[in-house]
Design an enzyme around this catalytic site. Structure first.
Site, PDB file in Angstrom:
ATOM      1  N   SER A 238       0.846  -1.186   0.000  1.00 40.91           N
ATOM      2  CA  SER A 238       0.000   0.000   0.000  1.00 40.91           C
ATOM      3  C   SER A 238       0.885   1.240   0.000  1.00 40.91           C
ATOM      4  CB  SER A 238      -0.908   0.012   1.231  1.00 40.91           C
ATOM      5  OG  SER A 238      -0.134   0.160   2.413  1.00 40.91           O
ATOM      6  N   LYS A 239       0.254   2.401   0.049  1.00 39.73           N
ATOM      7  CA  LYS A 239       0.994   3.664  -0.027  1.00 39.73           C
ATOM      8  C   LYS A 239       2.022   3.804   1.093  1.00 39.73           C
ATOM      9  CE  LYS A 239      -2.378   6.528  -2.500  1.00 39.73           C
ATOM     10  NZ  LYS A 239      -3.232   7.722  -2.424  1.00 39.73           N
ATOM     11  N   ARG A 240       1.774   3.170   2.222  1.00 34.16           N
ATOM     12  CA  ARG A 240       2.712   3.339   3.329  1.00 34.16           C
ATOM     13  C   ARG A 240       4.074   2.699   3.026  1.00 34.16           C
ATOM     14  NH1 ARG A 240      -0.661  -0.737   5.049  1.00 34.16           N
ATOM     15  NH2 ARG A 240       0.319  -2.720   5.606  1.00 34.16           N
ATOM     16  N   HIS A 241       4.117   1.834   2.032  1.00 33.04           N
ATOM     17  CA  HIS A 241       5.383   1.215   1.641  1.00 33.04           C
ATOM     18  C   HIS A 241       6.136   2.045   0.605  1.00 33.04           C
ATOM     19  CE1 HIS A 241       2.953  -2.341   2.998  1.00 33.04           C
ATOM     20  NE2 HIS A 241       4.052  -2.507   3.697  1.00 33.04           N
ATOM     21  N   GLY A 242       5.568   3.183   0.226  1.00 35.76           N
ATOM     22  CA  GLY A 242       6.187   4.002  -0.813  1.00 35.76           C
ATOM     23  C   GLY A 242       5.321   4.035  -2.055  1.00 35.76           C
TER      24      GLY A 242
END
Length: 470
Positions: A238-242
């Site tokens: 998801s976005k939290r991984h980049g």
């Protein structure tokens, strides 16, 4: 019958790397078999679908080089077809009108959960004929109540689901619009899709869709469900991984060749081989070699691949991708060396195209100041004599070529009895503004005679002013 695959994204956001991998697998499988790859935009979610997302999907597919043979088809342009199929199922007694309210269905499921049962619609209106004339209704598919659905999944293997586990799903809403499971079935049928390759989050939909296809007398495609992609923490990407959108990787300086090579290896392998051209992938790719377990995204591995392609692709190919970054970072290359020549000496020094632009500015434009630490260490009074002598010898050259430049620098060092470090590092800082660059002779060759001599003058002035100030 020729093989036909499809990629069918919903235009509710960017092209996610998980979707891009699914598209890649579908594209490769069709190309390997000499088949056809169809792009279908599943835009029936009117509230969330938008043209910007459609454009992002098309741009991402084009950037990756996954060009479709047919399409893009849009489901919102096919509503008449879906209504005909719903009417056909109703007429043949394979679907029915359900007058239950949302509250009634919720209460039904709550009671089932309280009794320890699997919550699902109980078929209340399945066989009733006492239809009210003043109440809204949905259309439900009359799912078989006996037997099992068998999916011979090309990746996961044999999967069996009892029909008793499946409820009568809604195929048309109360406003008459078709639902996902109906539109997918009709499109796969009418488009002659022979192989459905998609994420394994669709496994639960597959038996329902197979039953609808069977009710329509349609050929049932082969299914291959690809495991999801996880972040390096083991959770769904998801976005939290980049960056997770394909074009964000473009913006961050990755080559499409690198992303394609990386994505295909997220769940597929061919021995120990790591590097694949597209031609090799078309030749070697097989769904049977896909992993059943999820794969974890590793940005460091992608960076390694990106640098490999920056170094090994023809510089003209890298230059074509670099143009976007030059515009984005406002670097004018009209006055300076050929971009391909800069790429040849810089590619092994950076990992992304974005970095390549950042570290190559001094080839095309003058820098406002010397880097403070580099100047403090190397542009000292002791460097004035070697810089002046090198400038003299460079100015005397009749040919601005690699060998004469190299010889001039060496001659200055030998004349002064200095090691190359005491000549080379002040030179590097003087002509680039900092302490890092390719080989000094290559750097000077690309910067050019006039710029090199002018920058040496600036460095000598800097040293003189520094000496006076101290």
């Amino acid at each position: 019958m020729s093989l036909v695959t499809r990629f069918a994204p919903s235009p509710t956001g960017y092209l996610h790397v998980g979707g891009a991998r699914t598209a890649l697998y579908s594209w490769l499988y069709a190309k390997k078999q000499g088949g056809k790859f169809i792009l279908r935009i599943e835009d029936t979610d009117i509230e969330r679908s938008n043209q910007a997302s459609v454009d992002a999907i098309l741009e991402g597919m084009h950037w990756l080089g996954l060009e479709h043979d047919e399409g893009p088809y849009y489901q919102t342009q096919r509503f008449d077809l879906y209504k005909e199929v719903v009417a056909q199922l109703l007429c043949e007694g394979k679907a029915y009108k359900c007058f239950c309210t949302v509250a009634e269905v919720d209460a039904m499921r709550e009671a089932q959960m309280a009794a320890g049962e699997k919550p699902k619609y109980n078929g209340m209106w399945r066989d009733r004929t006492d239809h009210p004339t003043d109440k809204p209704y949905v259309i439900r598919f009359k799912n078989p109540q006996q037997g099992v659905v068998v999916i011979d999944d090309m990746i996961k293997g044999r999967i069996e689901i009892a029909n008793s586990e499946l409820d009568d799903l809604i195929i048309a809403r109360s406003d008459g619009t078709p639902t996902y499971n109906l539109t997918v079935v009709v499109d796969d049928w009418k488009m002659g899709i022979t192989h459905v390759i998609r994420g394994d989050d669709h496994v639960n939909n597959t038996p329902r869709q197979m039953n609808i296809l069977a009710a329509l007398g349609a050929d049932i495609p082969k299914y291959a469900h690809v495991p999801m992609i996880l972040g390096d923490d083991g959770k769904r990407l998801s976005k939290r991984h980049g960056a997770v959108g394909v074009m964000q990787y473009r913006d961050n300086g990755f080559l499409p060749e690198a992303l394609i090579n990386y994505l295909v290896r997220l769940g597929w392998s061919h021995g120990d081989q790591e590097i694949f051209s597209k031609a090799e992938l078309i030749e070697l790719f097989d769904l049977a070699d896909c992993n059943r377990a999820p794969s974890a995204f590793n940005t460091d591995k992608l960076l390694w691949l990106n640098q490999h392609y920056m170094k090994t692709l023809p510089p003209a190919r890298v230059a074509a991708e670099l143009q976007w970054h030059l515009t984005e970072q406002q670097l004018d290359i009209s006055k300076g060396p050929a971009l391909e020549d800069v790429i040849s000496v810089q590619a092994e020094r950076v990992k992304t195209l974005k970095e390549l632009v950042e570290v190559s500015r001094y080839f095309y434009e003058d820098f406002p100041d010397f880097e403070e630490n580099a100047a403090k260490k190397h542009l000292r009074p002791v460097a004035a004599e070697p810089l002046a002598l090198v400038k003299q010898k460079l100015a005397e050259l009749t040919q601005w070529q690699l060998a004469p430049i190299h010889d001039a620098i060496n001659a200055a060092a030998e004349q002064l009895g200095l090691g190359m470090g005491k000549v080379g590092m002040p030179m590097r800082v003087a002509v680039t503004g900092g302490g890092n660059s390719p080989a000094l002779d290559q750097t000077l060759l690309l910067i050019g005679r006039e710029r090199t001599l002018a920058r040496l003058d600036l460095a000598l002035a800097f040293i003189s002013n520094r000496a006076e100030a101290s």
